[in-house]
Design a protein around this motif. Structure first.
Motif, short mmCIF file in Angstrom:
data_model
loop_
_atom_site.label_atom_id
_atom_site.label_comp_id
_atom_site.label_asym_id
_atom_site.label_seq_id
_atom_site.Cartn_x
_atom_site.Cartn_y
_atom_site.Cartn_z
N ASP A 175 0.83 -1.21 0.00
CA ASP A 175 0.00 0.00 0.00
C ASP A 175 0.86 1.25 0.00
OD1 ASP A 175 -2.33 -1.47 -0.02
OD2 ASP A 175 -2.62 -1.39 2.14
N ILE A 178 2.43 1.83 -3.54
CA ILE A 178 1.43 2.26 -4.51
C ILE A 178 1.03 3.71 -4.24
CG2 ILE A 178 -0.89 1.88 -5.39
CD1 ILE A 178 1.25 -0.16 -6.33
N ASP A 179 0.83 4.07 -2.98
CA ASP A 179 0.49 5.45 -2.64
C ASP A 179 1.61 6.41 -3.05
OD1 ASP A 179 -1.91 4.61 -1.58
OD2 ASP A 179 -1.21 4.62 0.51
N ILE A 182 1.56 6.79 -6.89
CA ILE A 182 0.46 7.65 -7.32
C ILE A 182 0.79 9.12 -7.07
CG2 ILE A 182 -1.90 8.33 -6.74
CD1 ILE A 182 -2.50 5.31 -6.38
N LYS A 228 -7.64 -4.16 -6.68
CA LYS A 228 -7.53 -3.20 -5.58
C LYS A 228 -6.56 -2.07 -5.92
CE LYS A 228 -5.96 -2.85 -0.77
NZ LYS A 228 -5.32 -3.57 0.36
N ILE A 229 -5.45 -2.42 -6.53
CA ILE A 229 -4.45 -1.41 -6.90
C ILE A 229 -4.99 -0.54 -8.04
CG2 ILE A 229 -2.14 -1.06 -7.86
CD1 ILE A 229 -1.30 -3.61 -6.34
N LYS A 231 -8.02 0.21 -8.61
CA LYS A 231 -9.03 1.11 -8.05
C LYS A 231 -8.37 2.35 -7.43
CE LYS A 231 -13.07 1.33 -4.99
NZ LYS A 231 -12.69 2.61 -4.41
N LYS A 232 -7.22 2.15 -6.77
CA LYS A 232 -6.51 3.29 -6.19
C LYS A 232 -6.13 4.31 -7.27
CE LYS A 232 -4.45 2.01 -1.79
NZ LYS A 232 -3.22 2.14 -0.99
N ASP A 235 -9.28 6.01 -8.57
CA ASP A 235 -9.77 6.98 -7.59
C ASP A 235 -8.97 8.27 -7.61
OD1 ASP A 235 -11.72 5.20 -6.80
OD2 ASP A 235 -10.70 4.55 -4.98
N ASN A 236 -7.74 8.19 -8.13
CA ASN A 236 -6.89 9.37 -8.25
C ASN A 236 -6.86 9.91 -9.69
OD1 ASN A 236 -5.23 10.06 -5.61
ND2 ASN A 236 -5.54 7.84 -5.66
#
Length: 241
Positions: A175, A178-179, A182, A228-229, A231-232, A235-236
């Motif tokens: 997480d 990935i954050d 992004i 899941k990744i 989607k992140k 979402d951005n």
């Protein structure tokens, strides 16, 4: 006419840029990625082809590329090891109305030759191996400073850009990572992000070459983990595939 070293050719590719594409996989690479599934492309010695011969072959399929908004992609190995060859090739392709794409790891010096090639290139697909320099060295054998400098160079020159990230469990799928990725990419104008799940289909090639497979035992990412990744990124506000 100049000559280039290549590994293989795919005349109707669908995974290396928009539309249907003629894909040339070049020989030679500065990286030794732990997840590489083509270790047979590492050395610079491969089959030889002249630009005129290659252009003649590409133009046989021109109607397929133009009617699907496709074109020509050079991948690898690492194509930017053969810049003079690509300049000659891309000049001829642009003269014939063929869309040009380079799929690259970005480990390159910014030179006048590179700038000329950049002007002849419609789309760059840049592989981000890892943002952390120490982890990048562990993963590829090289630091990431040239890669990040190249990304800035493309941005300054307002080139169309796709980013590719291989998702490897325990390396590039946390997480936190990935954050970080992004947030790092947000300031750039990126047309598309491609998330490429790790696979171990190259194991047999390592065995054939007498090499130890470096990621033995690494699990294959699940569909749920990949979604899941993705989607992140969505979402951005990233266009993600």
């Amino acid at each position: 006419m100049t000559k280039g070293f290549y590994h293989s050719i795919q005349t109707i590719g669908t995974l290396d840029g928009p539309g249907l594409r003629y894909v040339l996989f070049t020989q030679g690479c500065p990286f030794r990625c732990l997840f590489c599934h083509n270790p047979d492309t590492w050395t610079g010695q491969g089959k030889v082809i002249e630009t005129s011969e290659l252009v003649t072959d590409i133009l046989k399929y021109k109607i397929f590329y133009q009617t699907t908004n496709g074109g020509f992609t050079v991948s690898g190995g690492e194509p930017l090891l053969q810049i003079p060859f690509l300049i000659d090739l891309f000049k001829q392709l642009k003269a014939n109305g063929i869309h040009t794409t380079i799929d690259t790891c970005g480990y390159v010096e910014i030179t006048s030759e590179l700038k000329l090639l950049t002007d002849l290139t419609d789309l760059f697909m840049l592989d981000i191996k890892h943002l952390n320099n120490n982890e990048h060295i562990k993963l590829t054998g090289k630091p990431n400073d040239k890669v990040l400098h190249f990304l800035d160079f493309l941005a300054q020159n307002k080139k169309k850009l796709w980013i590719r990230q291989v998702l490897v469990p325990n390396i590039t799928m946390s997480d936190n990572y990935i954050d970080e990725l992004i947030n790092f990419l947000k300031p750039y104008e990126i047309e598309r992000v491609e998330l490429l799940p790790y696979h171990d289909m190259g194991k047999e090639k390592y065995a054939q070459l007498g090499l130890k497979y470096p990621l033995a035992g690494t699990p294959i990412p699940t569909k749920a983990e990949i979604l899941k990744i993705k989607k992140k990124f969505k979402d951005n506000q990233f266009n993600v595939f």
